[in-house]
Structures are given as structure tokens and as C-alpha cells.
Design an enzyme around this catalytic site. Structure first.
Site, PDB file in Angstrom:
ATOM      1  N   ASN A 150     -12.728 -38.880   8.023  1.00 13.75           N
ATOM      2  CA  ASN A 150     -11.739 -39.279   9.044  1.00 13.75           C
ATOM      3  C   ASN A 150     -10.697 -38.205   9.346  1.00 13.75           C
ATOM      4  O   ASN A 150     -10.163 -38.157  10.455  1.00 13.75           O
ATOM      5  CB  ASN A 150     -11.099 -40.633   8.713  1.00 13.75           C
ATOM      6  N   LYS A 173     -16.694 -31.026  -1.582  1.00 17.08           N
ATOM      7  CA  LYS A 173     -17.855 -31.579  -0.887  1.00 17.08           C
ATOM      8  C   LYS A 173     -17.316 -32.466   0.232  1.00 17.08           C
ATOM      9  O   LYS A 173     -16.780 -33.531  -0.019  1.00 17.08           O
ATOM     10  CB  LYS A 173     -18.730 -32.426  -1.802  1.00 17.08           C
ATOM     11  N   PRO A 174     -17.419 -31.986   1.473  1.00 14.58           N
ATOM     12  CA  PRO A 174     -16.947 -32.815   2.578  1.00 14.58           C
ATOM     13  C   PRO A 174     -17.952 -33.933   2.870  1.00 14.58           C
ATOM     14  O   PRO A 174     -19.092 -33.884   2.409  1.00 14.58           O
ATOM     15  CB  PRO A 174     -16.885 -31.827   3.748  1.00 14.58           C
ATOM     16  N   GLY A 227     -11.164 -41.389  -0.280  1.00 12.03           N
ATOM     17  CA  GLY A 227     -12.244 -42.214   0.245  1.00 12.03           C
ATOM     18  C   GLY A 227     -12.031 -43.659  -0.151  1.00 12.03           C
ATOM     19  O   GLY A 227     -10.890 -44.091  -0.389  1.00 12.03           O
ATOM     20  N   GLU A 249      -7.009 -40.892  -3.660  1.00 14.48           N
ATOM     21  CA  GLU A 249      -6.373 -41.449  -2.450  1.00 14.48           C
ATOM     22  C   GLU A 249      -7.381 -42.435  -1.893  1.00 14.48           C
ATOM     23  O   GLU A 249      -8.357 -42.039  -1.259  1.00 14.48           O
ATOM     24  CB  GLU A 249      -6.102 -40.343  -1.425  1.00 14.48           C
ATOM     25  N   LEU A 250      -7.176 -43.712  -2.108  1.00 12.06           N
ATOM     26  CA  LEU A 250      -8.221 -44.699  -1.833  1.00 12.06           C
ATOM     27  C   LEU A 250      -7.859 -45.596  -0.646  1.00 12.06           C
ATOM     28  O   LEU A 250      -7.031 -45.247   0.177  1.00 12.06           O
ATOM     29  CB  LEU A 250      -8.494 -45.491  -3.114  1.00 12.06           C
ATOM     30  N   CYS A 283      -6.710 -44.520   6.470  1.00 17.22           N
ATOM     31  CA  CYS A 283      -6.372 -45.428   5.371  1.00 17.22           C
ATOM     32  C   CYS A 283      -4.926 -45.900   5.472  1.00 17.22           C
ATOM     33  O   CYS A 283      -4.530 -46.829   4.780  1.00 17.22           O
ATOM     34  CB  CYS A 283      -6.648 -44.762   4.029  1.00 17.22           C
ATOM     35  N   GLU A 378     -10.178 -54.115   4.667  1.00 19.68           N
ATOM     36  CA  GLU A 378      -9.736 -52.942   5.415  1.00 19.68           C
ATOM     37  C   GLU A 378     -10.626 -52.842   6.666  1.00 19.68           C
ATOM     38  O   GLU A 378     -11.848 -52.701   6.549  1.00 19.68           O
ATOM     39  CB  GLU A 378      -9.884 -51.699   4.535  1.00 19.68           C
TER      40      GLU A 378
HETATM   41  P1  ADP Z   1     -16.115 -43.956   3.739  1.00 16.55           P
HETATM   42  O1  ADP Z   1     -16.466 -45.395   3.710  1.00 16.55           O
HETATM   43  O2  ADP Z   1     -14.832 -43.640   4.389  1.00 16.55           O
HETATM   44  O3  ADP Z   1     -17.248 -43.050   4.138  1.00 16.55           O
HETATM   45  P2  ADP Z   1     -16.656 -43.225   1.036  1.00 16.55           P
HETATM   46  O4  ADP Z   1     -15.791 -43.455  -0.157  1.00 16.55           O
HETATM   47  O5  ADP Z   1     -17.981 -43.888   1.067  1.00 16.55           O
HETATM   48  O6  ADP Z   1     -15.749 -43.624   2.247  1.00 16.55           O
HETATM   49  O7  ADP Z   1     -16.892 -41.675   1.278  1.00 16.55           O
HETATM   50  C1  ADP Z   1     -15.929 -40.692   1.023  1.00 16.55           C
HETATM   51  C2  ADP Z   1     -16.627 -39.493   0.394  1.00 16.55           C
HETATM   52  O8  ADP Z   1     -17.254 -39.903  -0.812  1.00 16.55           O
HETATM   53  C3  ADP Z   1     -17.730 -38.871   1.233  1.00 16.55           C
HETATM   54  O9  ADP Z   1     -17.687 -37.461   1.064  1.00 16.55           O
HETATM   55  C4  ADP Z   1     -18.991 -39.438   0.631  1.00 16.55           C
HETATM   56  O10 ADP Z   1     -20.102 -38.592   0.809  1.00 16.55           O
HETATM   57  C5  ADP Z   1     -18.609 -39.499  -0.829  1.00 16.55           C
HETATM   58  N1  ADP Z   1     -19.356 -40.484  -1.649  1.00 16.55           N
HETATM   59  C6  ADP Z   1     -19.865 -41.671  -1.278  1.00 16.55           C
HETATM   60  N2  ADP Z   1     -20.454 -42.292  -2.311  1.00 16.55           N
HETATM   61  C7  ADP Z   1     -20.300 -41.485  -3.404  1.00 16.55           C
HETATM   62  C8  ADP Z   1     -20.673 -41.546  -4.795  1.00 16.55           C
HETATM   63  N3  ADP Z   1     -21.307 -42.595  -5.296  1.00 16.55           N
HETATM   64  N4  ADP Z   1     -20.333 -40.511  -5.595  1.00 16.55           N
HETATM   65  C9  ADP Z   1     -19.670 -39.454  -5.105  1.00 16.55           C
HETATM   66  N5  ADP Z   1     -19.288 -39.323  -3.824  1.00 16.55           N
HETATM   67  C10 ADP Z   1     -19.590 -40.320  -2.968  1.00 16.55           C
END
Ligand code: ADP
Length: 475
Positions: A150, A173-174, A227, A249-250, A283, A378
């Protein structure tokens, strides 16, 4: 992509090969290009190199690091237009918002370049005359980050800048949806003179593999994640084994409260900015509106009238205020929440239309109850559910009735109420008569299940520093 003038920003793009991530434009569905999907071995190599690079970086002075960060900041601003276009093409937000994010993202680089010079230790009055006591701060080592789609630039610079300023190396890792912006800003850091191995991007279509690798690696000393709360929990569990420092940051579920003494026009302006920027996909977006009975009808009327003026469309086009949602899943979720709310008794005041592609009309819902799923979850989309409230005590209870505690907003002109409510809200951030509060100078972060740690501000540097206590004895 032919609108991008500085082609070095796209140098990470690769040909269509088997192990590549396809980047698409959420507004059109068109393929923009491909970036590598790195294997576990390649990422292990990146980590090993980051560890070596960090050792010499930690020996530089804060001023030397600041000089490079300042050049990076300048290059980010010099390339603002190209970076904004790349961002809009892969993420969908309106171009004006992308330009704003480039400046916001760059501001962290400038801020932490300045701030690292002030990573002070302490001398502490001694409890015994034969000792002297002091502390110094030192970089944590290699820091790794997993970032969301986002804010494709700001969520990287808000973590990378303090890490590098503190003397760490950094690997991010984006999100697979927005890797081009991540690579572009990293290329500019290289051009600014940042030595190799200090700022690394890895991309993979296997986020789980990367998460496990980062969390289990003994070479990585710190994990920073932005995320969902769900993925945050997974990363914290995985980090437990190697007892890593974590910043999280959740998710959020921000209440936006309008009291009976509020300036309604100001509240409407704040509500539009807080709710609809990035198509509601932040968020800290207002998730649920609580409006006092005495001003409810007036607020809804003015709010809906403003919402009616918003233009939905491809963010690259002039005059667009609300872009597409990031993908089909995001749109399905928004649709489901609106349908459930209506089935549970909510009324669509404006919007509610399912447009073609990944677009959804900005929507205001009235007759909303606190217990509805659209209030509890959310939303992450351009939907504003508006709840009527009658007294301050029950309002505070409803506002705090969530596992989340990131941002909150309220509008009032009464100074006593302003302090009482600001202190009573269980949130990491409170906007009073203001709907957009993020800035590099203030600590961004949540309480409860919205996270751990703070980004930006003086506090943001501490996340990448260890405090070492030195005791001088026998004096
Ligand atoms: P969103 O719903 O906003 O995509 P996520 O938490 O799923 O939020 O994703 C945020 C980041 O976390 C992304 O870079 C995604 O690739 C990564 N991601 C998603 N699942 C996992 C996981 N199980 N372990 C590590 N990274 C993850």
C-alpha cells in the site's frame, strides 16, 4: 512504462522467464513487466554479503553515513516524477498521492541522516567511587524487513533509512504486487554512493519461504514488518527461536469520532482525507465513524455531498481521486462487507456500486450498528460506515472495543474533552481535529495487536540500535 524517463530506475526488470514475478497494473490489468523470483540460495547469499558489508559500515562515522543518505534523499526528490509514475502504474493510487508518497518516503531518509548524529549514550552517576558507568549505542547488525504494497516506497525508506543511518545493513522483501518501486529507490541509493551489500531487495513469489528464512537466520538480528496482524503473529512466532528483535506495524481499526461541538466542515474534510486516500487501503484509514446524535444528520449530508464529488478511475489520469483496489481479493472483501452490512440493516447513503475491474465506488453507509462485521473488521477499501452515538462514556467503550490500537481520530472544540478523550483512547496515535497525521518527525506505531515499536521520529532510530553498558572499575 514508456513514460519513465530515467531508465536506470527500471534496471531490475527482467525478461519473461519461468522464475519471475509478473507485475500488473491494477487499473488496467496490463502486464507492466517482470522481476526475478529469488531462490532460497540466492537470498542466503544476499544475507551473507549483507553481514560482511555491515561490519565495515558500522565503523564509519554517523556523519559519513549522513552524507550518503543526504545524496540519496536528493536523488529521490530529483526523480520524484518518475518514481511517482512507477508507483501509480503498479499500485494504482492517484498520481498526486504517489508524488506525495515519494516526498514522504524521502523525508525519512533526510530525517534519519540528521538523527543518527544524535545517537547519544549516557554517563550515569556512579553508585561506588571506584567505578564509572557509561552507555554507548551500536547498530543491531543485519536488519531484514517484509513490506506491504500500500505504500511501496515509504514502508521501505521508513525502515531502511534508520537502519542504514544507525550502521546496520538492510534487506527488504517488498510485496509481490509492488516490487518496481522498491528496486527503483534502491538503485538511487546505489547511485548516491551507498556501498554494495548495505541495501538489498529480494523478491519472491514464495513469501512464506522468505519469512522463514529471515526469521530463522542467525545472521539477521532484527525483523521489521508492516502488514496484517495475522502475518505479524506468524513472524513473531518464527522469530522466537532465534530471539530476534522485532518491530511490527500491523492492522488497524481506526475510529473517527465527531462530537456535538465539532466543526462539521473540518470533520468532513478530515473524513474524506482519512477514509478515501489510497482508496481506503491504509492501516490508519478511518475504518468506522461515530457521530453524535445531535450532528449525525448534518454530518452525513455534508459528507455524502463531498463523497459525490470524488472521481474514481485510473490514477495516472488527471483529476482522479480514488484509484482501483489492489487485486480481486481486495475487491471481493469490500463487496462482502457491504453486502453483509446491508443484510444486517445498514442503508447505502451514497455509492455501493460495483464498477468494472478492480474499482469500487466510494460509499457511505448509515444505520450502522457497532456490532456489524463492517465495523469489527478492517475494511481496507473506500467504505465509510457511520454509527450514531449518544454519550461520551459508551462512545469510548465502543471506540476501544477492538483488538487493534493503531490510529484514532476525533473532532471537538472543547479543550477539556480533547485531553480526556485523547488520553482515554487505547491507540498509539490520536489525530485531534486532523485526519492525516503521518510525518517523519512523529513516532508512528500501535498498541495492542496493532504492533510493537515505533517508526519515524527520534524513537525510530532506537529500533536499529543496541544499548551497551560499559562499567569502568578499579578507579
Ligand atoms: P496484505 O493483506 O496487506 O497483503 P500481508 O500481511 O498479507 O498484508 O502482506 C504483507 C507482506 O507480508 C507482503 O510482503 C507479503 O508478501 C508478506 N507475507 C504474506 N504472508 C507471509 C508469510 N506467511 N510469511 C512472511 N511474509 C508474508
Amino acid at each position: 512504462m514508456d513514460q519513465i524517463k530515467n531508465l536506470s530506475l527500471l534496471s531490475a526488470m527482467c525478461e519473461n522467464v519461468n522464475s519471475a514475478i509478473t507485475v500488473t497494473n491494477p487499473a488496467t490489468g496490463h502486464v507492466l513487466g517482470y522481476v526475478p523470483s529469488h531462490s532460497r540460495e540466492t537470498i542466503e547469499n544476499v544475507i551473507a554479503k549483507a553481514e560482511i558489508a555491515q561490519r565495515s559500515w558500522a565503523k564509519t562515522t554517523a556523519k559519513q553515513r549522513a552524507d550518503i543518505l543526504m545524496s540519496w534523499y536528493q536523488l529521490l526528490m530529483d526523480n520524484q516524477e518518475d518514481l511517482a509514475r512507477i508507483m501509480t502504474l503498479e499500485q494504482g493510487k492517484p498520481l498526486a498521492e504517489s508524488r506525495g508518497e515519494v516526498a514522504y518516503g524521502a523525508s525519512f531518509v533526510q530525517w534519519f541522516a540528521e538523527e543518527a548524529k544524535r545517537a547519544y549514550g549516557e554517563t550515569i552517576p556512579t553508585p561506588s567511587s571506584d567505578r564509572r558507568i557509561m552507555t554507548i549505542t551500536q547498530p543491531v547488525g543485519v536488519a531484514a524487513a517484509i513490506t506491504p504494497w500500500n505504500f511501496p516506497i515509504a514502508m521501505i525508506t521508513r525502515k531502511a533509512a534508520p537502519a542504514i543511518a544507525a550502521g546496520c545493513s538492510f534487506i527488504a522483501k517488498p510485496a509481490a504486487q509492488t516490487p518496481l518501486s522498491a528496486y527503483a529507490v534502491t538503485e538511487l541509493a546505489r547511485q548516491a554512493g551507498l556501498p554494495e551489500g548495505l541495501l538489498n531487495i529480494v523478491t519472491s513469489d514464495d513469501a512464506v519461504m522468505v519469512g522463514e528464512l529471515f526469521c530463522s537466520s542467525d545472521k539477521i538480528n532484527k525483523i521489521s514488518f508492516t502488514g496484517s496482524t495475522n502475518v505479524g503473529r506468524i513472524l513473531m512466532r518464527q522469530s522466537a527461536e532465534s530471539v530476534k528483535r522485532v518491530s511490527m506495524e500491523l492492522g488497524g481499526n481506526a475510529p473517527f469520532i465527531v462530537f456535538d461541538d465539532a466543526d462539521i466542515d473540518l470533520a468532513v474534510k478530515g473524513a474524506i482525507a482519512s477514509k478515501f486516500r489510497n482508496a481506503g487501503q491504509t492501516c490508519v484509514c478511518a475504518n468506522r465513524f461515530y457521530v453524535h446524535d445531535a450532528v449525525y444528520d448534518k454530518f452525513v449530508e455534508k459528507f455524502a455531498a463531498e463523497v459525490a464529488t470524488l472521481t474514481v478511475g485510473n490514477g495516472i489520469d488527471n483529476g482522479v481521486n480514488v484509484g482501483p483496489l489492489i487485486d480481486a481479493n481486495a475487491k471481493n472483501k469490500v463487496q462482502r462487507l457491504v453486502e453483509e452490512a446491508v443484510a444486517q440493516g445498514a442503508t447505502i447513503s451514497i455509492g455501493g456500486e460495483d464498477l468494472d475491474g478492480q474499482f469500487f465506488t466510494p460509499t457511505v453507509l448509515t444505520h450502522v450498528q457497532h456490532s456489524m462485521s463492517i465495523v469489527q473488521e478492517e475494511i481496507f477499501g473506500p467504505i465509510a460506515p457511520v454509527i450514531r452515538f449518544h454519550d461520551d462514556a459508551s462512545l469510548i467503550e465502543m471506540a476501544n472495543d477492538t483488538i487493534y490500537g493503531l490510529a484514532s481520530y476525533f473532532y471537538s472544540k472543547d479543550i477539556n474533552r480533547i485531553f480526556a478523550v485523547a488520553e482515554a483512547l487505547d491507540y498509539g496515535m490520536v489525530g485531534v481535529n486532523e485526519g492525516v497525521i503521518s510525518t517523519e518527525v512523529a513516532p508512528f506505531g500501535g498498541v495492542k495487536q496493532s504492533g510493537i515499536g515505533r517508526e519515524g521520529a527520534r524513537q525510530g532510530l532506537d529500533e536499529y540500535l543496541n544499548t551497551k553498558y560499559i562499567c569502568l572499575g578499579g578507579m
